[in-house]
Design an enzyme around this catalytic site. Structure first.
Site, mmCIF file in Angstrom:
data_model
loop_
_atom_site.group_PDB
_atom_site.id
_atom_site.type_symbol
_atom_site.label_atom_id
_atom_site.label_comp_id
_atom_site.label_asym_id
_atom_site.label_seq_id
_atom_site.Cartn_x
_atom_site.Cartn_y
_atom_site.Cartn_z
ATOM 1 N N ARG A 30 60.225 55.314 58.443
ATOM 2 C CA ARG A 30 61.406 55.831 57.718
ATOM 3 C C ARG A 30 61.074 56.109 56.250
ATOM 4 O O ARG A 30 61.545 57.073 55.668
ATOM 5 C CB ARG A 30 62.543 54.807 57.811
ATOM 6 C CG ARG A 30 63.841 55.215 57.122
ATOM 7 C CD ARG A 30 64.734 54.014 56.872
ATOM 8 N NE ARG A 30 64.087 53.061 55.958
ATOM 9 C CZ ARG A 30 64.498 51.803 55.782
ATOM 10 N NH1 ARG A 30 65.504 51.339 56.490
ATOM 11 N NH2 ARG A 30 63.877 51.015 54.928
ATOM 12 N N PHE A 60 71.527 36.843 64.328
ATOM 13 C CA PHE A 60 70.560 36.961 63.223
ATOM 14 C C PHE A 60 69.347 37.788 63.642
ATOM 15 O O PHE A 60 68.840 38.604 62.875
ATOM 16 C CB PHE A 60 70.127 35.559 62.780
ATOM 17 C CG PHE A 60 69.000 35.541 61.781
ATOM 18 C CD1 PHE A 60 67.693 35.290 62.196
ATOM 19 C CD2 PHE A 60 69.221 35.765 60.438
ATOM 20 C CE1 PHE A 60 66.639 35.275 61.299
ATOM 21 C CE2 PHE A 60 68.175 35.750 59.517
ATOM 22 C CZ PHE A 60 66.879 35.507 59.953
HETATM 23 C C1 LIG Z 1 59.732 43.059 56.057
HETATM 24 C C2 LIG Z 1 60.792 42.307 56.866
HETATM 25 C C3 LIG Z 1 61.214 43.156 58.051
HETATM 26 C C4 LIG Z 1 60.205 41.006 57.357
HETATM 27 C C5 LIG Z 1 61.994 42.031 55.911
HETATM 28 N N1 LIG Z 1 63.147 41.351 56.565
HETATM 29 C C6 LIG Z 1 64.220 42.092 56.921
HETATM 30 O O1 LIG Z 1 64.212 43.325 56.868
HETATM 31 C C7 LIG Z 1 65.471 41.346 57.399
HETATM 32 C C8 LIG Z 1 66.693 42.240 57.362
HETATM 33 C C9 LIG Z 1 66.995 42.559 55.923
HETATM 34 O O2 LIG Z 1 66.531 41.905 54.996
HETATM 35 N N2 LIG Z 1 67.738 43.605 55.754
HETATM 36 C C10 LIG Z 1 68.017 44.051 54.417
HETATM 37 C C11 LIG Z 1 67.266 45.344 54.319
HETATM 38 C C12 LIG Z 1 67.194 45.808 52.946
HETATM 39 O O3 LIG Z 1 67.045 44.906 52.083
HETATM 40 O O4 LIG Z 1 67.283 46.998 52.790
HETATM 41 C C13 LIG Z 1 69.502 44.281 54.225
HETATM 42 O O5 LIG Z 1 69.968 44.020 53.138
HETATM 43 O O6 LIG Z 1 70.126 44.702 55.225
HETATM 44 O O7 LIG Z 1 65.307 40.858 58.710
HETATM 45 C C14 LIG Z 1 64.107 40.175 58.954
HETATM 46 C C15 LIG Z 1 64.192 39.462 60.264
HETATM 47 C C16 LIG Z 1 65.424 39.022 60.738
HETATM 48 C C17 LIG Z 1 65.507 38.436 62.014
HETATM 49 C C18 LIG Z 1 64.389 38.297 62.807
HETATM 50 C C19 LIG Z 1 63.130 38.734 62.349
HETATM 51 C C20 LIG Z 1 61.965 38.617 63.141
HETATM 52 C C21 LIG Z 1 60.746 39.067 62.669
HETATM 53 C C22 LIG Z 1 60.639 39.609 61.384
HETATM 54 C C23 LIG Z 1 61.756 39.751 60.588
HETATM 55 C C24 LIG Z 1 63.017 39.318 61.063
HETATM 56 C C25 LIG Z 1 63.638 39.314 57.806
HETATM 57 C C26 LIG Z 1 63.736 37.935 57.877
HETATM 58 C C27 LIG Z 1 63.241 37.168 56.804
HETATM 59 CL CL1 LIG Z 1 63.335 35.460 56.882
HETATM 60 C C28 LIG Z 1 62.676 37.778 55.677
HETATM 61 C C29 LIG Z 1 62.625 39.178 55.608
HETATM 62 C C30 LIG Z 1 63.121 39.937 56.660
#
Ligand SMILES: CC(C)(C)CN1C(=O)[C@@H](CC(=O)N[C@@H](CC(=O)O)C(=O)O)O[C@H](c2cccc3ccccc23)c2cc(Cl)ccc21
Length: 340
Positions: free
Chosen positions: A188, A258
């Site tokens: 994306r 989640f």
């Molecule tokens: C790079 C990433 C995909 C790991 C970032 N990541 C995610 O994208 C978040 C979602 C998020 O932060 N969305 C933001 C996007 C944004 O900021 O634009 C929002 O505000 O909607 O979800 C992930 C996340 C959630 C649930 C299960 C997961 C399993 C494997 C890896 C990641 C997983 C995430 C969980 C944790 Cl503990 C830490 C980071 C993330």
């Protein structure tokens, strides 16, 4: 959350969470029991590590030791970093609150978070100097920045007792969950990353369609650009079976929500990007209203399968006959349809 009973440092942590992840912080705060604080702290620690890695104003010879030793900051009550220019620098400037609350977590959660931090910091030093040439390099990069997050989260779920031990033991599925999200982000964010002079699209793919990955941002190369886009989306879609198998094992509703919400946002994003030249002239984002509807809908494995099925059918509809990967894309989508 019962904000009245929270310590000032824990309140600061939830405030940082709300500032650094707009729509996602509510899903973290809805987690049951001890998982809520453990995942909140894990998210903030990862955001801090990512902010150091992302900060282009930190010279590489300073950044590498910073990343390698980052996990040690969790044990250092005095550590914080005030020199970042990044939009999320607040997590580095307030790191003392984050590490204080980390040290108040039970040891079993601290061990997971510290172990993932150490592995991710070390992995980041490798990807700082290495380009993404092969599809294996692509998987390795995504493993370090997202696969490890999945492995860590899965271990936290099982450690809390809210999910079965198998959830945390099956690291392959947990890794694939992260790869699905990160590959979707990379696909994306082509133009945004290219404008930041960052290349995450694997060279083995883009070099079939252009002399330089930047050629895709020129309108005269649009047809070739879309063929490369469709190839990478097909590779990401291969992760859907793992995603469904992981989610099929979850028993706790708050954990399911989640995990499921980012997964359904990712499939919706891939469908929106598939065969879409707009990826090369801007960032193709899901409209807020559609995202909210999906978030409210992704509450059971049957609902998630229905969402995956919907978007997979939409992609099949769009596969151009002259696309070099059309047969592979159809086969990958067909496999997903059989599982949904
Ligand atoms: C790079 C990433 C995909 C790991 C970032 N990541 C995610 O994208 C978040 C979602 C998020 O932060 N969305 C933001 C996007 C944004 O900021 O634009 C929002 O505000 O909607 O979800 C992930 C996340 C959630 C649930 C299960 C997961 C399993 C494997 C890896 C990641 C997983 C995430 C969980 C944790 Cl503990 C830490 C980071 C993330």
């Amino acid at each position: 959350c019962d904000f009245n009973s929270m310590s000032p440092s824990l309140l600061t942590c939830y405030n940082l969470l709300n500032r650094t992840s707009r729509s996602f912080s509510a899903v973290i705060q809805a987690l049951d029991g001890e998982l809520r604080n453990a995942v909140c702290i894990f998210y903030l620690v990862l955001r801090a590590l990512d902010t150091v890695e992302d900060d282009m104003t930190i010279p590489i010879d300073i950044k590498i030791p910073m990343l390698k030793s980052f996990y040690k900051n969790l044990q250092d009550p005095d550590w914080k970093y005030m020199d970042s220019k990044d939009k999320d620098r607040c997590v580095l400037e307030n790191f003392q609150c984050i590490s204080k609350e980390f040290r108040e977590l039970e040891e079993m959660y601290r061990d997971v978070i510290s172990d993932i931090c150490q592995k991710m910091g070390l992995g980041m030093t490798e990807i700082l100097v290495k380009k993404v040439d092969t599809m294996a390099d692509w998987d390795q990069y995504c493993h370090y920045v997202a696969g490890l997050v999945g492995i860590g989260l899965a271990r936290l779920f099982s450690t809390s007792g809210l999910e079965e031990p198998i959830v945390g033991q099956d690291t392959q599925l947990a890794n694939d969950l992260g790869l699905f999200l990160q590959k979707t982000n990379i696909i994306r964010d082509y133009l945004e990353d290219y404008n930041d002079k960052r290349i995450f699209w694997p060279k083995v793919a883009w070099s079939k369609y252009a002399a330089d990955v930047g050629d895709f941002s020129k309108v005269e190369n649009q047809e070739q650009a879309v063929k490369c886009l469709n190839e990478l989306i097909t590779n990401a879609l291969e992760l859907i079976p793992s995603s469904l198998r992981f989610m099929g094992r979850l028993k706790n509703q708050s954990v399911f929500n989640f995990v499921a919400i980012p997964q359904v946002m990712a499939i919706a994003t891939l469908e929106r990007c598939y065969n879409n030249p707009k990826v090369f002239t801007g960032v193709v984002k899901i409209r807020k209203g559609e995202a909210v509807r999906m978030m409210l809908g992704a509450t059971s494995i049957e609902r998630v399968k229905a969402i995956m099925r919907h978007f997979t059918l939409q992609i099949i509809e769009k596969i151009p006959n002259d696309d070099p990967n059309s047969a592979k894309t159809r086969a990958v989508c067909q496999k997903s349809l059989e599982l949904t």
